[in-house]
Structures are given as C-alpha cells and as structure tokens.
Scaffold this active site. Structure first.
Site, PDB file in Angstrom:
ATOM      1  N   CYS A   8     -40.775   0.860 -45.784  1.00  0.00           N
ATOM      2  CA  CYS A   8     -39.985  -0.290 -46.239  1.00  0.00           C
ATOM      3  C   CYS A   8     -38.711  -0.393 -45.393  1.00  0.00           C
ATOM      4  O   CYS A   8     -38.809  -0.685 -44.215  1.00  0.00           O
ATOM      5  CB  CYS A   8     -39.695  -0.204 -47.739  1.00  0.00           C
ATOM      6  SG  CYS A   8     -39.327   1.444 -48.367  1.00  0.00           S
ATOM      7  N   SER A   9     -37.557  -0.161 -45.974  1.00  0.00           N
ATOM      8  CA  SER A   9     -36.318  -0.338 -45.201  1.00  0.00           C
ATOM      9  C   SER A   9     -35.184   0.513 -45.777  1.00  0.00           C
ATOM     10  O   SER A   9     -34.048   0.068 -45.827  1.00  0.00           O
ATOM     11  CB  SER A   9     -35.920  -1.813 -45.208  1.00  0.00           C
ATOM     12  OG  SER A   9     -35.850  -2.271 -46.558  1.00  0.00           O
ATOM     13  N   CYS A  10     -35.506   1.738 -46.217  1.00  0.00           N
ATOM     14  CA  CYS A  10     -34.510   2.645 -46.808  1.00  0.00           C
ATOM     15  C   CYS A  10     -33.373   2.908 -45.820  1.00  0.00           C
ATOM     16  O   CYS A  10     -33.616   3.178 -44.646  1.00  0.00           O
ATOM     17  CB  CYS A  10     -35.187   3.949 -47.198  1.00  0.00           C
ATOM     18  SG  CYS A  10     -36.479   3.716 -48.443  1.00  0.00           S
TER      19      CYS A  10
ATOM     20  N   CYS B  90     -37.781   3.666 -41.410  1.00  0.00           N
ATOM     21  CA  CYS B  90     -38.441   3.708 -42.707  1.00  0.00           C
ATOM     22  C   CYS B  90     -39.755   2.959 -42.530  1.00  0.00           C
ATOM     23  O   CYS B  90     -39.775   1.729 -42.524  1.00  0.00           O
ATOM     24  CB  CYS B  90     -37.578   3.060 -43.792  1.00  0.00           C
ATOM     25  SG  CYS B  90     -38.398   3.042 -45.406  1.00  0.00           S
TER      26      CYS B  90
END
Lengths: 225, 206, 225, 206
Positions: free
Chosen positions: D111-113, D108
C-alpha cells in the site's frame, strides 16, 4: 513477476467479453496473414510472438486488443532482426494515412506463397525423438517447480510449487523453447497431462465445486511430490 | 474508469493500425519476402480449408459411428487426420468427450492455443485475458455469462493448452436425433459446443 | 491471484513516476481529510480502505491515481455501511456540477473535529499484549506460507513459499486484521523483520548485485525453513 | 497505448471527482458526522504539525549528538517521541542508518505505509504502483531514475513496510559540515534523503 505468466485466476477482471468474431477490424485479418507468412517462411516462431507478448507492459497487455499485440510484436521483430527499417515503416505508414493509394503495386515472391500454404498443411510439430523414458507415470503425484521465468515460459505461473496427479503421459518428446538469460532453449522432453485440484491452486478463491483443472506440463518443470 | 469491455475501439487508433499493417505488408512485398497474393491466400485458406465445419463433421461422425468415436478419443490426431483434417496447430489433437455428469471447457491461460484444422481460428473471447483468467478459476460463472447453466452435480473439467496439444470438446448428442444422418447432425454442432461454452443445438421442434 | 498482492517485482511497467507532490489536484486533499475524519471517528480502519483497493479490477488499480482509489473506496464504504445513500451522493454531485454554490452551509459537529485531531496525536497502534513467546529468534531461517489470501493480506505475494532469515524480533504483538471467508481476523501475534535474498524471490529477474530485501512479517505467515 | 506516465488527468474526470468529493464532505457535514471545520483542520495539521521538517530535525540531532543517534537507532519510536514527534502512522518507527557501503531505501509494496509524524504524507511517487513494483526488485535502476547513482560496491537494503512499523532513513552527514549547528544542518536534510531516493544536500560551495 510477469503478470502475463499468471493470467489463470486473476481476480476482479469483470465480465467476460463474449465477442464471437475472429477479427473485429479488417486490418486484423491482414496482420494475421502476415504472421502466417512469417511462420511459413521460417522468419519467426510462435516463441518469438510469445516472448514479445510476455514482456509487454502488463497494463498494455490487458488493454490492447489481441491483434494490436500481434501488430506491435511483428513490427518490433521485423525491425530488430533487420527485415525492415523502423524509419521506412514510419514513412510508409504516413504515406498510407495521407493517401490511400500510395502503395506501389509490385509482384512479390510467388515461391513464398507456395511455401506458406505448404506450412499450413504440414504444420510444424515440436515432437522430437524421446531420448530417455519419462520419469513419471499415470497416477504419480508431481509438483511444479518454483522459479521465476526469465522471459518466456510454458509453465503457467499459478502452477508453480503446486502438486497434482499425472493423468496421461503423452507419447514422444516435445521441444520446449523456454530459455534463460544464456539464450539456450530447454529442448525436447516428455510432456504430461496433470490434474490439479483448483482449491490447491487458488485456495478459497476457487469457485465452490470446481473440481478439475488440467494442464499439459513438460517434465522439465516437474519433480516428485 | 473501468478498463474492460469497451476493448478500445478508437477510430484514430484503428486507422493507424490499419495503415501500419498495410505498410508492413507492402514493404515485405517490395523486398520480395512475400508474394502479392500471400496474405489473400492465407485468408482464403481459413475461409475454405480450416474452420469449425471440420470439427462439426468429426463430431457428427463420432455420434453415428461408435468405432470412430472410440478411435477419436484414443488417438484424436490420427482419427481426424483420416478425415483430412491436419496441418498447422493441429499437429497434436486431443478430443475430450462430454458425458452425463462431466462437462469440458478449453482455455489457454498463457496465450491462445487452438485446434485450427478442426475449429479454424479462435474467436475473440477465447483470446481475451479476461476469459483466460476466469475460465481457469470459475468456469461455472463464466459459462453462465455465455448463457449456459451447468448443474451443480456436473463436474466441469477445464483444459489448459499449456504445451503443444490442442483440445476440442466432443459435445453430447442432443436428444431426439436418433436415425439422423451426418448431414442432418452437422448443423447441430456449433463452434461453441466444441469449445465447451455451449451444448450442441437441440433439434428444432416443428 | 490478486495482482495487488503481488506488486513487488512486477516486470515491464516502464519508468517510475517521480512526482514529488502529495496532492496533484485540490480535491485530493479534501478526500484525504475525509479519510482522516473517518479514521478518527472510528467509522473505518486502514483495513477497510485496503480491502477496497485490494479487490479492485487490477487494471483500474494500476491506472487510477492514488486518491481516485481512495475516493471510490470511501464512497462505496459509506454507502454499504448506511452512512450515506448512493442516490443522495449522485444527486448532490450533479447539483455541484451544475452550480458551484449549491452546497448548503451547515455547522456540523464540533465534537467530531476534536476527536479527529486527538486521533492524529494519539495514533492508533495495533500493538497488543503478547500472549506467548515468539517462536523464532534472530538468525532463524523461516519460510512464508503458500496460500491465496481471501481478500486482504499483509503478506506480500512475492514472499509466499520463500525462505529468509529473521533479522529482528519486534517487541510485543500486533493485531493482524486479515480475515478469511468467515470474517474472523487473525488477531495479535509477533512480528519479525525478515531478510530475503532478492535472487530467491525473483530469480534471474532480480537486479544484479541486489543483496537485501527486508519485510516485516507476522508469525502467522511463517514456518521454520 | 502505454498506460503509465500520463496518470490520467482528464479535465472532465477531475471535475467529476472534485464534485463527488464535495458531495461526500457536505453530506457528512449535514448529517452531523463531521464538523464544518474538520477537513480544514486536518489539512492544517499536516501543514503545521506533521511534515518532513520533523524528520530533518531528528536527523540533524543524530548527526550532532552521538548519544541521541545511538538511542534513535536502538529505540526509534521513543527517541523521536522525546522530540515531540508521535501520532498517527508514527506509533512504531524504525530508523535505518546509511553508512559507507550501505544505502537504505523504503517502500510499501502492499500500500503506502509512511512515517507521518516524521515525514508528513507520502509523495506521489511513493504511492504509485510502478515505484512499489520496481523499488523492490531493481532499486539501483529506480534510484538512477531519481538521479542518484549508487556505486556497485554499495549494498542497497530495501525495506518493505508490510506490517505496522514505519521506516525512515538516516542519511549520511555531508562532508564539510563539521561544527555546523542543528539550524544550519536541517536545511541539508531533504525529504528524499530520509526516503532513500537521494543523499543529504552537500554544503553549497561559496
């Protein structure tokens, strides 16, 4: 992306450091002197220093002081190109740290100093004979090419793909030292002063009322818009 | 955890950088690559022959001689060379003139290009990535941080030295200087006024 | 440019941090719990957290650990939106630093806990009714728009201006929370899985042989190529 | 001066972050915004109900039931929901299957999906900007740093979760597992194998 190619317009960096001194530590003036010596003796070019800075870890690039980058770049270059040995620099550095008077005094080369001062007065212009007429003239709409430079570039990243208007055609041609993976440099070409609308470069992020951003751009990077 | 502004002066790091610099210089000397006086000569050169006093003389002359001003703006390199100002990083000079409604600011977003023969070596703010990032996109805000408020009606032109041309700003002549000699005008031309971060010094009111 | 919008492909960052733990300090798990509570209670959305992270000083963004960014973002949001007072957070933090048992034990809201666990099971889908048919279909060549986001975006910066091929059209429409200076969010729209050629995105910097980079892209960001 | 890899654990900073976190939690509690058990409940939830064991069960079932595998790849969200795996950050799931000549890797970049109901919370490497920057452009080099050498003939497909779809990799079934039960297969499905940074564990040679 190399962040260093896209410095113009980076958001969120906080206040400007308004330090007006040129050197903030005595050693900085010495490493600058070494740099000028290397320039004057033809040991390296600005391009070599820039390649080093442009390939740094971007966090180091932003957090190291200016001459810390020069020191790191000069040392790495001298080692890579066989002028000095990494181990001897380490050993000498340790010796100096342990005893300030450990450096032997030897005369060095007098001829070298003359060449370097001569370089400072002569300079080192990249101007070359113009092979063919410039493709654009004042008032032409031009667009900077979209590409990702290999390691060194003279096209600021924020201009890629953006259109502007030629404001001035510089006389002559100038050597462009950018090279791709094959190592061949782009070579001489016309250079233009191009006026860009900041809103075209940075959209709503551009400061309200900011009307004019001018950059000097090689024809190599331009196409008709 | 903010990264800027301290600019990382840690005594241990500085001591190490100083030793490393000395190591490199002394090794280059021992190998006969440079002379024992080389670095000193370079430093002296910038103290005596290349500094902002040169630029100030150019500005003062442009303020007092309309013909020189015209030449300076048309062919900056030749005009400043005629005063003895030339050399490394001054091979190709372009002087841009402030006028009512137009203010100029110089920046080098890719590195730190600067007109050495006219202004000497660049100050730290010019070399710092934060100035380079912000001068490009928000010059008015940056100038305010230097204490200079540019009225909304004035266009700020930002010049990025991305090729080999080196820029200098010709500031406006301060009010109340009519009849002043070059020698009187030169002290009014601060380095910042030739970079665009300030105006020429006003005449001291006595 | 917001560096945080252009993370994919940044050069020179050094080795990957291969840390497999989720939390490396006990407080990280607690602030994550607070975040989930705020999500479940509708106090904030991912968009709020992302706006905070995307507007950070980029150097802090790269050097702060993940949950340091969350802690900073949560605290700033709670203060800005009147849930907590900055001074009371400071005072309580000092009290805790000075005496570990300084925190009064009060019961709090039992109903809140139920709502939060319910959120964890229900989720919070941004899927919405599709207002009109998707403009593109599988196999279509599409190009991501060139623009500089105001503060929050779901278009990774390295895709701007680059062409790819639609690989999948997702069913339905999804709310896009990106807003410009006016604060209006883009709203629901179709989303596509788009295949990009890494060499088109990063030129010679792309790893040799790297053949396929897929991104999920809102129609909002796409035009025919 | 290199910025990575230490990831800045300074005891004083950590102590301060811990106190600040506790201050926020206790103030939210006092104001009746959260309950005294809220944060503990959330933590327990991820320890018991949302973790990589869920994903491993999905993978083991796909290995053993061709019909489920087909459903899983056609409509991942529905297929995993049928096994009880749904909830926050699992509203829209997409499972991509490794096969001979094709290896998948999830990232991601914005971000950090991450698919919480299947894999739990993302590990630090997945959240770190360095992985996110490098997995996009040089997946083979990144995988080598995790100890996985992908042959030159295998295409690596990198999936960037830039919208609301959350990805999971269906790793290839290891050789020598024919006839194994789901219970025997589940331990072979490591978290890394469902992220793409490693292969499913080979059967222990006895």
């Amino acid at each position: 992306m190399r962040v260093q190619h896209n410095v113009g317009g980076i958001q969120g960096l906080g206040p400007v450091w308004t330090e007006r001194r040129i050197f903030v530590e005595p050693w900085e003036e010495r490493i600058f002197g070494v740099h000028v010596a290397m320039m004057g003796l033809g040991i390296w070019r600005w391009t070599d220093l820039r390649k080093k800075a442009e390939s740094m870890n971007p966090i180091d690039y932003f957090t190291n002081r200016y001459y810390e980058k020069w020191l790191g770049g000069i040392e790495a270059f001298l080692v890579e190109n066989g002028y000095l040995d990494g181990a001897e620099i380490e050993a000498r550095t340790s010796a100096i740290l342990n005893a300030a008077d450990a450096v032997p005094q030897v005369p060095g080369s007098d001829a070298a100093t003359g060449r370097i001062v001569d370089y400072l007065w002569r300079g080192d212009s990249p101007e070359r004979e113009l092979g063919c007429a410039p493709s654009f003239q004042v008032g032409d709409a031009v667009r900077a090419t979209v590409y990702e430079p290999w390691n060194h570039t003279r096209l600021p990243g924020m201009l890629r793909g953006k259109a502007g208007v030629v404001d001035l055609v510089y006389e002559g041609a100038y050597h462009l030292p950018e090279a791709g993976p094959d190592g061949n440099e782009a070579g001489p070409g016309p250079v233009y002063s191009v006026r860009f609308d900041p809103a075209a470069l940075w959209g709503a992020l551009a400061e309200p009322g900011h009307a004019a951003f001018y950059a000097d751009v090689w024809e190599h990077y331009l196409e008709p818009a | 955890m903010t990264a800027n502004h301290e600019h990382y002066h840690h005594p241990e790091t500085e001591r190490h950088s100083a030793a490393r610099t000395k190591a490199i210089e002394s090794l280059l000397l021992e190998k006969g690559i440079i002379g024992s006086d080389t670095v000193d000569k370079v430093i002296t050169f910038f103290e005596t022959d290349m500094g902002p006093l040169n630029g100030a003389k150019v500005v003062a002359r442009a303020w007092t001689e309309p013909q020189f001003r015209e030449w300076l703006l048309r062919d900056s390199t030749a005009a400043v060379a005629s005063m003895g100002f030339f050399g490394a990083e001054g091979e190709h000079i372009r002087v841009v003139a402030n006028e009512p409604g137009v203010h100029h600011l110089i920046v080098c977003t890719l590195c730190s290009c600067y007109p050495w023969p006219l202004l000497g070596l660049p100050p730290y703010w010019f070399k710092d990535p934060v100035y380079r990032a912000r001068a490009a996109i928000e010059p008015r805000a940056v100038l305010r941080e230097f204490g200079l408020d540019i009225p909304a009606g004035t266009e700020i032109r930002v010049w990025d030295s991305s090729a080999q041309i080196r820029y200098m700003v010709l500031p406006e002549r301060p009010a109340g200087t009519a009849g002043m000699s070059m020698a009187e005008l030169v002290p009014l031309v601060t380095p910042g006024s030739m970079q665009g971060i300030e105006l020429a010094r006003p005449v001291a009111s006595t």
